[in-house]
Design an enzyme around this catalytic site. Structure first.
Site, mmCIF file in Angstrom:
data_model
loop_
_atom_site.group_PDB
_atom_site.id
_atom_site.type_symbol
_atom_site.label_atom_id
_atom_site.label_comp_id
_atom_site.label_asym_id
_atom_site.label_seq_id
_atom_site.Cartn_x
_atom_site.Cartn_y
_atom_site.Cartn_z
ATOM 1 N N HIS A 94 0.490 -7.602 -3.787
ATOM 2 C CA HIS A 94 1.628 -6.684 -3.899
ATOM 3 C C HIS A 94 3.086 -7.140 -3.866
ATOM 4 C CE1 HIS A 94 2.019 -2.767 -5.275
ATOM 5 N NE2 HIS A 94 0.969 -2.186 -4.460
ATOM 6 N N ASP A 152 -5.293 -1.102 3.873
ATOM 7 C CA ASP A 152 -4.118 -0.191 3.214
ATOM 8 C C ASP A 152 -4.256 1.119 3.374
ATOM 9 O OD1 ASP A 152 -2.618 1.109 1.044
ATOM 10 O OD2 ASP A 152 -2.516 -0.965 0.159
ATOM 11 N N THR A 153 -3.079 1.858 4.016
ATOM 12 C CA THR A 153 -3.127 3.226 4.119
ATOM 13 C C THR A 153 -3.871 3.815 5.330
ATOM 14 O OG1 THR A 153 -4.343 4.049 2.339
ATOM 15 C CG2 THR A 153 -2.139 3.938 1.869
ATOM 16 N N CYS A 162 3.374 0.121 0.412
ATOM 17 C CA CYS A 162 2.766 -0.953 0.239
ATOM 18 C C CYS A 162 3.412 -2.402 0.118
ATOM 19 C CB CYS A 162 1.631 -0.994 -0.939
ATOM 20 S SG CYS A 162 0.571 0.330 -1.021
ATOM 21 N N ASP A 214 -0.418 -1.310 6.447
ATOM 22 C CA ASP A 214 1.037 -1.409 6.080
ATOM 23 C C ASP A 214 1.705 0.012 6.017
ATOM 24 O OD1 ASP A 214 -0.961 -0.228 4.426
ATOM 25 O OD2 ASP A 214 -0.050 -1.101 2.365
ATOM 26 N N HIS A 215 1.108 0.850 6.007
ATOM 27 C CA HIS A 215 1.503 2.167 6.344
ATOM 28 C C HIS A 215 0.397 3.260 6.343
ATOM 29 C CE1 HIS A 215 0.704 3.646 2.148
ATOM 30 N NE2 HIS A 215 1.247 2.297 1.729
#
Length: 442
Positions: free
Chosen positions: A103, A13-14, A53, A281-282
């Site tokens: 999520h 994540d991130t 997310c 995700d990003h």
């Protein structure tokens, strides 16, 4: 060569693309993912469908864009009747496991702890499941960065470690069967908990200076200047100064690589021919005076890492790639017919022959940022297209953006009104409208 069809998808994540050493910054300690890149394909121009997310995950696991699957922002559930790839494969007798951050149930950041249809109940382990294993005191500690520096901090306390333990058990149990397994870590997302030596590994670190840290955003959307806040007037030195938060974030990123390495070791031993995919995700920003994610297509937020092992080895693909193509690729790998609902296409031909181009252009969108928990609301609508060289972002009621990445790799100069680019800009605009029409984006 094994006759079994097995796919393992890793997510963090991130994670910014340049937070992996294989993307060019040798200061990033990510040996396991770097090795995965050497043994497979590294994509330079892969994009999230929406760099948030939930929406990013929704696109990956349904093969549909956020405007179609219902998850247009965090804390929104998948739409009624929308099927995940887990459901589609389970319906065709492919065993599917999902371990980690989900999520997509419409709950808060942690989820509801309930296994959705299509995934193995025994191995389901979203963040709510993790919290329920902890005492009240441990739950509080799990959300504080300072916990990483306490004497009793161990890897066993972390979500990543517990997810990877379950993943290893899954692989050992189903090593002789066809399966699709997702291992979705929350790390390195804040609070970025990690044990020694990761918690001090990047002390004093700062990113190298580049034009992006000097972007005054004067010709960019107003929302970006509002988003920058007090950092709008900050100098490059101020924006890049070493902080404990950055050190922990990067340290946790290396810790996530270590945990993924534990799972990769089992994959290499028991199913070396499996298709292995890694992505995020990003990303996080830092340049353009901006932090966190928002309605932007800058490389630091939307251009995500993507590694795939199982076809050609040691190759780099510059052609555009998109998360929207992952579900079709996985379905195709198992020899299953692609549903008409899928908005993307299979990347398998390119995985086996990297000279093949799958996409000339890929699409990224943004719809209202957050419903509740990030506190930066407001109606933000963006539809964007990216090619290997150009990017166009259309903003509802705000300034549009156009970048020539070859001439301006840091995406500082907005050429939206430059008549020298009018034909390319207009062609991309038409392609965005065509994609919106074809995917019922109304």
């Amino acid at each position: 060569m094994s006759e079994r069809k097995q796919v393992i998808l890793f997510m963090t994540d991130t994670t910014r693309k340049d937070m992996l050493g294989c993307y060019g910054d040798s200061r990033m300690i990510t040996p396991n993912l770097d090795r995965l890149a050497q043994e497979g394909i590294r994509y330079e121009n892969a994009y999230s469908c929406q760099p948030v997310c939930g929406p990013a995950r929704g696109a990956i696991f349904t093969g549909m864009f956020p405007h179609s699957n219902g998850v247009s922002t965090n804390s929104m559930p998948l739409g009624e009747g929308v099927k995940t790839i887990g459901q589609r494969l389970t319906d065709q007798q492919i065993h599917c496991g999902y371990i980690g951050k989900w999520h997509l149930d419409g709950g808060d950041y942690f989820g509801y702890g309930k296994c959705p249809e299509g995934w193995d109940q025994e191995y389901w382990y979203d963040m709510r499941c993790y919290l329920e294993e902890l005492t009240d005191e441990e739950r509080m500690k799990s959300r504080k960065r300072a916990t990483a520096f306490e004497p009793d901090m161990t890897e066993g306390f972390t979500y990543a470690h517990r997810c990877c333990n379950r993943a290893i058990r899954f692989l050992e149990q189903y090593s002789d069967q066809d399966f699709f397994l997702t291992v979705s870590l929350d790390e390195p997302h804040g609070p970025s908990l990690c044990p020694p030596p990761f918690n001090h590994m990047y002390d004093g670190f700062s990113f190298d200076d580049n034009e992006g840290f000097h972007d005054d955003l004067s010709d960019k959307p107003l929302m970006q200047r509002l988003w920058a806040g007090k950092d709008l007037k900050a100098s490059s030195e101020e924006l890049r100064k070493p902080t404990e938060k950055l050190s922990m974030f990067l340290g946790c990123n290396s810790f996530a690589d270590y945990e993924i390495g534990r799972v990769l070791k089992v994959i290499n031993e028991k199913m070396p021919d499996a298709l292995v995919i890694y992505t995020s995700d990003h990303a996080m920003l830092g340049s353009h005076h901006l932090n966190q994610k928002n309605a932007a297509i800058y490389r630091e937020v939307a251009n995500i890492p993507l590694l795939i092992r199982g076809g050609e080895k040691g190759k780099v693909v510059q052609y555009p790639a998109s998360h929207i193509d992952l579900a079709p690729t996985i379905m195709d790998y198992f020899g299953k017919k692609l549903p008409k609902a899928f908005a993307g296409k299979s990347m398998l031909p390119q995985i086996y022959d990297t000279t093949r181009k799958i996409n000339d252009v890929v699409f990224t969108e943004f719809t209202r940022y957050e419903v509740d928990h990030d506190g930066f609301g407001g109606l933000q609508m963006m539809r964007a297209a990216s090619t290997e060289r150009y990017k166009l972002a259309l903003h509802l009621m705000d300034t549009d953006e156009f970048y020539d990445i070859q001439d301006d790799p840091c995406e500082v100069r907005n050429r939206i009104t430059d008549e020298a680019y009018a034909q390319i800009r207009n062609d991309l605009h038409d392609q965005i409208l065509k994609e919106m029409d074809e995917t019922r984006d109304m």
